[in-house]
Scaffold this motif. Structure first.
Motif, short mmCIF file in Angstrom:
data_model
loop_
_atom_site.label_atom_id
_atom_site.label_comp_id
_atom_site.label_asym_id
_atom_site.label_seq_id
_atom_site.Cartn_x
_atom_site.Cartn_y
_atom_site.Cartn_z
N VAL A 136 -3.30 -6.11 -3.85
CA VAL A 136 -2.14 -5.41 -4.38
C VAL A 136 -2.40 -3.91 -4.28
CG1 VAL A 136 -0.62 -5.07 -6.36
CG2 VAL A 136 -1.64 -7.32 -5.96
N ASN A 137 -1.55 -3.22 -3.54
CA ASN A 137 -1.72 -1.80 -3.29
C ASN A 137 -0.70 -1.00 -4.10
OD1 ASN A 137 -3.73 -2.25 -1.22
ND2 ASN A 137 -2.05 -3.02 0.05
N ILE A 138 -1.19 -0.05 -4.88
CA ILE A 138 -0.29 0.76 -5.70
C ILE A 138 0.17 1.96 -4.88
CG2 ILE A 138 0.03 1.99 -7.87
CD1 ILE A 138 -0.53 -1.07 -8.10
N GLY A 139 1.43 1.91 -4.49
CA GLY A 139 2.04 3.00 -3.75
C GLY A 139 2.79 3.91 -4.71
N SER A 140 4.00 4.30 -4.32
CA SER A 140 4.79 5.21 -5.14
C SER A 140 6.17 5.33 -4.51
CB SER A 140 4.13 6.60 -5.18
OG SER A 140 4.99 7.56 -5.75
N ILE A 141 7.15 5.73 -5.32
CA ILE A 141 8.43 6.11 -4.75
C ILE A 141 8.24 7.23 -3.73
CG2 ILE A 141 8.98 7.77 -6.58
CD1 ILE A 141 11.43 5.45 -4.64
N ALA A 142 7.15 7.99 -3.88
CA ALA A 142 6.81 9.04 -2.91
C ALA A 142 6.42 8.47 -1.56
CB ALA A 142 5.68 9.92 -3.45
N GLY A 143 6.20 7.16 -1.49
CA GLY A 143 5.93 6.50 -0.22
C GLY A 143 7.19 5.99 0.44
N LYS A 144 8.30 6.15 -0.25
CA LYS A 144 9.60 5.73 0.28
C LYS A 144 10.52 6.90 0.57
CE LYS A 144 8.77 1.27 -0.16
NZ LYS A 144 8.66 0.39 1.03
N GLU A 145 10.27 8.02 -0.08
CA GLU A 145 11.09 9.23 0.07
C GLU A 145 10.14 10.43 0.15
OE1 GLU A 145 13.68 9.74 -3.29
OE2 GLU A 145 13.82 7.59 -3.63
N VAL A 146 10.70 11.56 0.58
CA VAL A 146 9.96 12.83 0.49
C VAL A 146 10.78 13.75 -0.39
CG1 VAL A 146 9.06 14.81 1.76
CG2 VAL A 146 8.96 12.52 2.78
N TYR A 147 10.12 14.39 -1.35
CA TYR A 147 10.83 15.28 -2.27
C TYR A 147 10.26 16.70 -2.17
CZ TYR A 147 6.89 13.78 -5.25
OH TYR A 147 5.66 13.48 -5.75
N GLY A 175 -4.59 -16.40 5.43
CA GLY A 175 -4.01 -16.90 4.19
C GLY A 175 -4.15 -15.95 3.03
N ILE A 176 -4.38 -14.67 3.30
CA ILE A 176 -4.56 -13.68 2.25
C ILE A 176 -3.23 -12.96 2.00
CG2 ILE A 176 -5.75 -11.54 1.61
CD1 ILE A 176 -8.10 -12.63 3.38
N LYS A 177 -2.82 -12.89 0.77
CA LYS A 177 -1.58 -12.22 0.40
C LYS A 177 -1.80 -10.71 0.30
CE LYS A 177 0.27 -16.03 -2.42
NZ LYS A 177 1.01 -16.32 -3.67
N VAL A 178 -0.77 -9.94 0.64
CA VAL A 178 -0.83 -8.49 0.52
C VAL A 178 0.51 -8.00 -0.02
CG1 VAL A 178 -1.17 -6.28 1.69
CG2 VAL A 178 -2.42 -8.32 2.48
N THR A 179 0.46 -7.17 -1.04
CA THR A 179 1.66 -6.68 -1.73
C THR A 179 1.52 -5.20 -2.02
OG1 THR A 179 1.97 -8.82 -2.85
CG2 THR A 179 3.05 -6.90 -3.84
N ALA A 180 2.62 -4.47 -1.91
CA ALA A 180 2.65 -3.08 -2.40
C ALA A 180 3.61 -2.99 -3.57
CB ALA A 180 3.09 -2.12 -1.30
N ILE A 181 3.18 -2.28 -4.60
CA ILE A 181 4.02 -1.96 -5.76
C ILE A 181 4.24 -0.46 -5.75
CG2 ILE A 181 4.25 -2.06 -8.27
CD1 ILE A 181 4.00 -4.83 -7.10
N HIS A 182 5.51 -0.04 -5.72
CA HIS A 182 5.85 1.38 -5.64
C HIS A 182 6.57 1.82 -6.91
CE1 HIS A 182 4.92 1.34 -1.31
NE2 HIS A 182 5.58 0.20 -1.26
N PRO A 183 5.87 2.41 -7.87
CA PRO A 183 6.52 2.86 -9.10
C PRO A 183 7.21 4.21 -8.94
CG PRO A 183 4.16 2.38 -9.43
CD PRO A 183 4.41 2.53 -7.96
N GLY A 184 8.25 4.38 -9.75
CA GLY A 184 8.83 5.70 -9.94
C GLY A 184 8.05 6.43 -11.02
#
Length: 252
Positions: A136-147, A175-184
Motif C-alpha cells: 500500500v503506497n501513500i500518495g497524495s492529491i498532489a499526485g493527481k493535480e499540480v497546485y 499474486g501480490i496486490k498493490v494499492t495507492a491511497i491518495h489523501p487530500g
C-alpha cells in the motif's frame, strides 16, 4: 500465525495511526522511522495494549545502505511480511521553482521517490519468495493535480502514482496486490514539517473546515487490505467533504 505489517514513517501521523490500528487487528509489526525514541515508545505501548510483537528499525529511507542492512539483518520470521505500507514521505517549502531551495528538492526526491523504491525493492522480493503480499503506497492529491508552488512535491507524488501502477504490473504475475491511497488535507505534522516548524503557519492550513485525521486514512488502508483474495483496489482518493480539489476547499 499472526500476519505481519511493515510500516515506514511510523513515528507520527498516518504511519503511527496504522501501527495502532493494525496492532488492534492482531498484526505483528515492523516499524521504521528516523526517531528511535518514538519508535520504542510506540512499540512498548502496542505490546502492552495488544500483546503485539514489534520489531523496530530506526533509519532514514533516503540512505539505501541503511534500508538494506536494517531489513536484511532482521530474523527470518520477520521477512514473512503480508502488508507493506509505504508511508514515509514529506514536503519541504512552498515556493515557485525559480526561488525554490535545492536542498528541499533533494530531500523530497530522496525521501518520496528513492526511499520508496529502496524499501519496495527489498520487501517485494520477500513477498515474491513468500508467494503473497500487499503493498500500500501513500500518495497524495498532489499526485493527481499540480497546485501553485507545489511543483517538486507534486512531481514526487506523481512519481508515486506512476510507480504504484508500475509495481502493480510487475507484481501481478506473483499474486501480490498493490494499492495507492491518495489523501487530500490530513491534519498531521505534515504542514509543520513543510513549514519547518512554523506551527502557526501550519495551523492556518486547516482553519475553517474539518480536515481528515490520520485515523481516517488508516481505516481506509485497513479496509483495502481486508478485501477478499480476488479483490484488489488499485487506486483510491480520499478527501475531506469540504475539499473538492487540492486548492478548492470550502472554509467557514
Amino acid at each position: 500465525m499472526a500476519k505481519i505489517a511493515l510500516i515506514t514513517g511510523a513515528t507520527a501521523g498516518i504511519g503511527e495511526a496504522c501501527a495502532k490500528l493494525f496492532a488492534s487487528a492482531k498484526y505483528n509489526l515492523i516499524l521504521t522511522g528516523r526517531r528511535l525514541d518514538r519508535l520504542e515508545k510506540l512499540a512498548a505501548s502496542l505490546n502492552k495494549k495488544y500483546d503485539t510483537e514489534v520489531a523496530v528499525c530506526a533509519f532514514d529511507v533516503r540512505d539505501r545502505e541503511q534500508v538494506i542492512s536494517n531489513f536484511e539483518n532482521l530474523p527470518a520470521k520477520w521477512k514473512k511480511v503480508d502488508v507493506l505500507i509505504n508511508n514515509a514521505g514529506l514536503s519541504q517549502g512552498l515556493d515557485p521553482i525559480q526561488s525554490g531551495n535545492v536542498d528541499d528538492w533533494d530531500t523530497m526526491i530522496d525521501t518520496n521517490v528513492k526511499g520508496f523504491l529502496y524499501v519496495s525493492k527489498v520487501v517485494s522480493n520477500w513477498m515474491i519468495a513468500n508467494g503473497r503480499g500487499h503493498i500500500v503506497n501513500i500518495g497524495s492529491i498532489a499526485g493527481k493535480e499540480v497546485y501553485p508552488n507545489g511543483n517538486v512535491y507534486c512531481a514526487t507524488k506523481h512519481a508515486v502514482d506512476a510507480l504504484n501502477q508500475g509495481l502493480r504490473i510487475d507484481l501481478v504475475q506473483h499474486g501480490i496486490k498493490v494499492t495507492a491511497i491518495h489523501p487530500g488535507a490530513v491534519e498531521t505534522e505534515f504542514s509543520e514539517v513543510r513549514f519547518k516548524g512554523d506551527k502557526e503557519r501550519a495551523k492556518k492550513v486547516y482553519v475553517g473546515f474539518e480536515p481528515l485525521v490520520a485515523n481516517d486514512v488508516a481505516e481506509t488502508i485497513m479496509f483495502v487490505v481486508s478485501r477478499p483474495k480476488h479483490v484488489n483496489i488499485n487506486d483510491l482518493v480520499i478527501m475531506p467533504t469540504a475539499q473538492a480539489t487540492a486548492t478548492n476547499i470550502v472554509r467557514k
